[in-house]
Design an enzyme around this catalytic site. Sequence first.
Site, short mmCIF file in Angstrom:
data_model
loop_
_atom_site.label_atom_id
_atom_site.label_comp_id
_atom_site.label_asym_id
_atom_site.label_seq_id
_atom_site.Cartn_x
_atom_site.Cartn_y
_atom_site.Cartn_z
N THR A 186 8.95 7.56 -18.41
CA THR A 186 7.86 7.03 -17.58
C THR A 186 6.62 7.87 -17.87
O THR A 186 6.73 9.04 -18.26
CB THR A 186 8.18 7.12 -16.08
OG1 THR A 186 8.50 8.47 -15.78
CG2 THR A 186 9.32 6.24 -15.71
N GLU A 331 12.95 3.12 -14.23
CA GLU A 331 14.23 3.67 -13.75
C GLU A 331 15.22 2.60 -13.31
O GLU A 331 16.37 2.90 -13.03
CB GLU A 331 13.97 4.61 -12.56
CG GLU A 331 13.33 5.93 -12.90
CD GLU A 331 11.81 5.89 -12.88
OE1 GLU A 331 11.23 4.79 -13.04
OE2 GLU A 331 11.19 6.95 -12.70
N LYS A 442 -4.40 7.54 4.47
CA LYS A 442 -3.94 7.92 5.82
C LYS A 442 -5.15 8.21 6.69
O LYS A 442 -5.75 9.26 6.62
CB LYS A 442 -3.01 9.11 5.74
CG LYS A 442 -1.78 8.79 4.91
CD LYS A 442 -0.74 9.89 4.96
CE LYS A 442 0.46 9.52 4.10
NZ LYS A 442 0.33 9.85 2.70
N TRP A 447 -1.83 3.98 8.48
CA TRP A 447 -1.84 3.79 7.03
C TRP A 447 -2.67 2.57 6.64
O TRP A 447 -2.53 1.51 7.24
CB TRP A 447 -0.42 3.58 6.51
CG TRP A 447 0.39 4.83 6.49
CD1 TRP A 447 0.06 6.02 7.07
CD2 TRP A 447 1.65 5.02 5.86
NE1 TRP A 447 1.05 6.94 6.82
CE2 TRP A 447 2.03 6.36 6.10
CE3 TRP A 447 2.49 4.19 5.12
CZ2 TRP A 447 3.23 6.87 5.60
CZ3 TRP A 447 3.68 4.70 4.63
CH2 TRP A 447 4.04 6.03 4.87
P1 ADP Z 1 5.41 3.80 -15.29
O1 ADP Z 1 5.91 4.18 -16.62
O2 ADP Z 1 3.93 3.60 -15.20
O3 ADP Z 1 5.97 4.59 -14.13
P2 ADP Z 1 6.85 1.57 -14.21
O4 ADP Z 1 6.61 0.16 -14.57
O5 ADP Z 1 8.21 2.07 -14.28
O6 ADP Z 1 5.93 2.32 -15.15
O7 ADP Z 1 6.23 1.85 -12.77
C1 ADP Z 1 6.91 1.48 -11.63
C2 ADP Z 1 5.98 1.37 -10.45
O8 ADP Z 1 5.01 0.36 -10.66
C3 ADP Z 1 6.64 0.96 -9.17
O9 ADP Z 1 7.27 2.03 -8.52
C4 ADP Z 1 5.48 0.39 -8.37
O10 ADP Z 1 4.74 1.39 -7.73
C5 ADP Z 1 4.61 -0.23 -9.42
N1 ADP Z 1 4.84 -1.67 -9.46
C6 ADP Z 1 5.57 -2.37 -10.33
N2 ADP Z 1 5.49 -3.69 -10.07
C7 ADP Z 1 4.70 -3.84 -9.00
C8 ADP Z 1 4.24 -4.95 -8.22
N3 ADP Z 1 4.55 -6.20 -8.52
N4 ADP Z 1 3.45 -4.70 -7.17
C9 ADP Z 1 3.09 -3.44 -6.83
N5 ADP Z 1 3.48 -2.37 -7.52
C10 ADP Z 1 4.27 -2.55 -8.59
#
Ligand code: ADP
Length: 547
Positions: A186, A331, A442, A447
């Site tokens: 990631t 993950e 916050k 929130w």
């Molecule tokens: P990175 O490598 O940038 O971490 P990921 O795609 O694994 O890439 O990131 C996952 C995160 O992306 C999630 O935990 C969430 O916060 C955000 N995310 C993914 N899809 C959505 C969605 N449809 N709406 C809001 N947030 C999203």
Amino acid sequence: MLMGQMMDRPLMISSIIDYAADYHPNAEIVSARVEGDIHRYTYREARERIAQLAHALIGLGVKPGDRVATVAWNGYRHFELYYAISGIGAVCHTINPRLFRDQLIYVVNHASDRLIFTDATFVPLLEGLREELPDGLRFVVMADRDAMPDQGLVDALCYEELLEGQATDIEWPEFDERAAASLCYTSGTTGNPKGSLFSHRSTLLHTMGMLAIDGGGISPRDRLMPVVPLFHANSWGTAYTCPLKGTSLVFPGPNMSGEGLFDLMQAEKVSSAWGVPTIWIGLLARMRELGRAPDGFKVVIIGGSAAPEPMIREFETDYGVSVVHGWGMTEMSPIGSLGVLEPKYDSGSLDERIVLKTAQGRRMYGVDLKIVDDDGNRLPHDGVAFGELLVRGHGIVSGYFEDEAAAANSFDDDGWFRTGDVARIDADGFMSVVDRTKDVVKSGGEWISSIDLENTALGHPELQECAVIGLPHPKWDERPMLIAIRVAGSTVTDADVREFLEGKIAKWWMPDDVVFVDELPHTATGKLSKLTLRQQFKDHVLSTVGE
Ligand code: ADP
């Protein structure tokens, strides 16, 4: 326990391409190549080249468990690497070329890659890192001899030469289905990137889970374009699901401009396209210019960041393209939920469906979801309560590759993985992401969802992209600031935007300041980089301070 008497055959990724070659021999893989032309072949032909590549890898001394990396666009050679590397028991480490220099150096060293396969595009990038990469690392340029670079990585092997003369058939080895098959780091907004190490078993079960999805444009009659890169979260599983189902794949290669995507979709009759919201901003702009969608475009899967309501609305109402909003994480293999609606909504209004589609959808088969309060107590699925989202399932990491420190805070006492997202879940199982725990604003103990605020502001026709961050405030702790890009030619002001927001959000959600910029920073996976924005605006004093 009385045990079943069934064959205990391991779930192997190689079985997918074998099945595709047998059962869907004529479904196609079409690739817009770095070389500038279009390449096309069938799953049956792909399997032959995958066998050749597997023999070549064995010839190069690649052993089970070895990490073999890719730095490449979406295309047929990258697809071949997915199958050949995992097929012989090695681990396909997909590297995101948009990582920062230090992160790139970190991941190659941390993974101890033995070989890196790269598109010609990234040769200068890799040449520039070379001094800091492990000794003995070898490079392969994914090109034929004529297209090999004459500068940079001059000692690299040539992909097509490696395949030449190799046998076009192979009997895949069988081994423990829990063996590692692929590795993806990631992007890590803070600290080092963290590696998710997928197994054959997790990949197969995630793939089969995807086959249970209705309305995603995955059928033998569909032509699916993954714009989401093969180096980002396994391209959301498309490289495995499509061959298993017989869906043709259309890979866009390096050209991901709105115009480039439109033309490829039109020429190749793409029915289903998968990618992050920023990609669709470009495509929609092109569709607006031409006043139409590419012919046959039926469904768009939007994920990786929240799909803004105006984007969903435009696809659905102006062009009749059905939106499936998905959520997941690297993950999680990576899909966690998809916004496919139950049939009971078919008879409802389009408006009702659009509102439902702004949520991130219902859990995918094999993924359990729970939301908890600050003390880890479960919250009800009533569509009101919100808290941190935790997940459990056979496609979800149980740790990070050789990084115990990163894993230490990632799981609760019952072994559920902490997503770092804050969410609500309603009685029908619809999950909506409120925010990242780190990004939520916050204010006075309450929130404010930065995502909701951004999406509401985006309803303003003169705003192209928005980001909300919390800035320190002596009275309220934090207050929201909206940072926006205007559409070309617009002179919309701070006051106009607030007036637009009035009545659409709770009074105390109103951003204290609205500032305009020409560009917003994104992470390597196309998400708004709030971390960069917070740094960029760290000296900004909100106009309400002192009021
Ligand atoms: P990175 O490598 O940038 O971490 P990921 O795609 O694994 O890439 O990131 C996952 C995160 O992306 C999630 O935990 C969430 O916060 C955000 N995310 C993914 N899809 C959505 C969605 N449809 N709406 C809001 N947030 C999203």
